[in-house]
Design an enzyme around this catalytic site. Structure first.
Site: not given
Length: 300
Positions: A56, A72, A77, A97-98
């Site tokens: 990352q 959100s 979800g 998508g960390e």
């Protein structure tokens, strides 16, 4: 890697990231019966079974923005699935998508929708870097650093990188040149005191001391890009031909003194050593304002 995967990797961002969403279809939902997902499938998987991406490139996550995503997720979800690769013993490793993963944990979720794909370490690094570079909040230096990592760590040429990202090769080159600027100027770009237009004008001056001089004048006077370009043209005017007499090599100790004076005064300084112990110091200035600035620096 199969032939199809190689072709995908050659098609740019769409093949690497966007097609994941196009083809994504959750095969199970939370609280339903589970079947063990396989490669190139999608499912809800436990957050506790996901390891972070060791490649990352993103180190900072703005707390305010992250909290907005948490709020959100609590309402809607996780809309965009994360991407993982399968490890042994039923565990997974995050590819991209960390931020969504962190926010899901903060929101108290136990599972998250994920696309499971096959990826080796090289592909993991490339996917992570490419996803990172799509962020809207990156400054020009961060983009340049990511380009450099893609070139060095993923063994890409500038032409190949430009093709992957759908960019012009000249764009890649212009960003990479920013990494040659003095640290103070790079810091100003990171803090958005200078934009890409200012930086491109300044970097056309070869002398780092002059670069710093133009930078300080730009900041102090709030110069526009056009004004900086005019200033650069003035400093880039052809100089008078130097004497044909070769200069004697300056001893290392005097070279260090010359460099130190140049750094402190932010201008070109020449130390000349004569025979014996005598010599002279020449301090260059480029305008009356610049001379006044140097005098203030010397008296400070």
């Amino acid at each position: 890697m199969t032939k199809n995967k190689k072709e995908d990797f050659g098609k740019g961002i769409k093949a690497l990231l966007d097609h994941i969403e196009d083809e994504f279809e959750i095969t199970t939902t939370p609280q339903q019966g589970r079947r063990k997902p396989g490669v190139d499938s999608s499912a809800y998987i436990p957050l506790a079974a996901i390891e972070v991406n060791p490649f990352q490139p993103r180190a900072d996550f703005k707390e305010e923005s992250l909290q907005e995503l948490v709020d959100s997720i609590k309402v809607h979800g996780v809309i965009q699935p994360i991407t993982v690769r399968m490890l042994e013993n039923g565990r997974y490793q995050l590819i991209s998508g960390e931020r969504r993963l962190r926010a899901s944990k903060m929101a108290g979720l136990k599972e998250i929708p994920a696309f499971i794909r096959e990826a080796n370490d090289q592909e993991m690094l490339e996917l992570a870097l490419i996803e990172n570079i799509q962020r809207e909040d990156l400054n020009a230096v961060e983009i340049a650093i990511t380009y450099k990592r893609l070139l060095d760590e993923c063994n890409l040429t500038q032409e190949a990188l430009a093709s992957r990202l759908g960019k012009n090769r000249a764009t890649i080159t212009n960003y990479l040149r920013l990494l040659k600027l003095p640290p103070d100027i790079q810091k100003a770009i990171k803090e958005r005191q200078l934009d890409m237009g200012h930086a491109r004008a300044i970097i056309s001056v070869e002398d780092p001391v002059l670069q710093l001089l133009i930078f300080k004048e730009t900041i102090n006077k709030g110069l526009s890009v056009r004004q900086v370009e005019t200033l650069v043209r003035k400093y880039n005017q052809p100089k008078l031909k130097k004497s044909s007499q070769p200069n004697r090599a300056l001893p290392l100790a005097y070279q260090r003194i010359q460099d130190e004076l140049s750094s402190r005064l932010s201008t070109r300084v020449q130390v000349k050593k004569n025979k014996g112990e005598s010599g002279e110091i020449i301090i260059h200035f480029y305008s009356d304002d610049d001379l006044e600035r140097i005098l203030e620096a010397m008296s400070g």
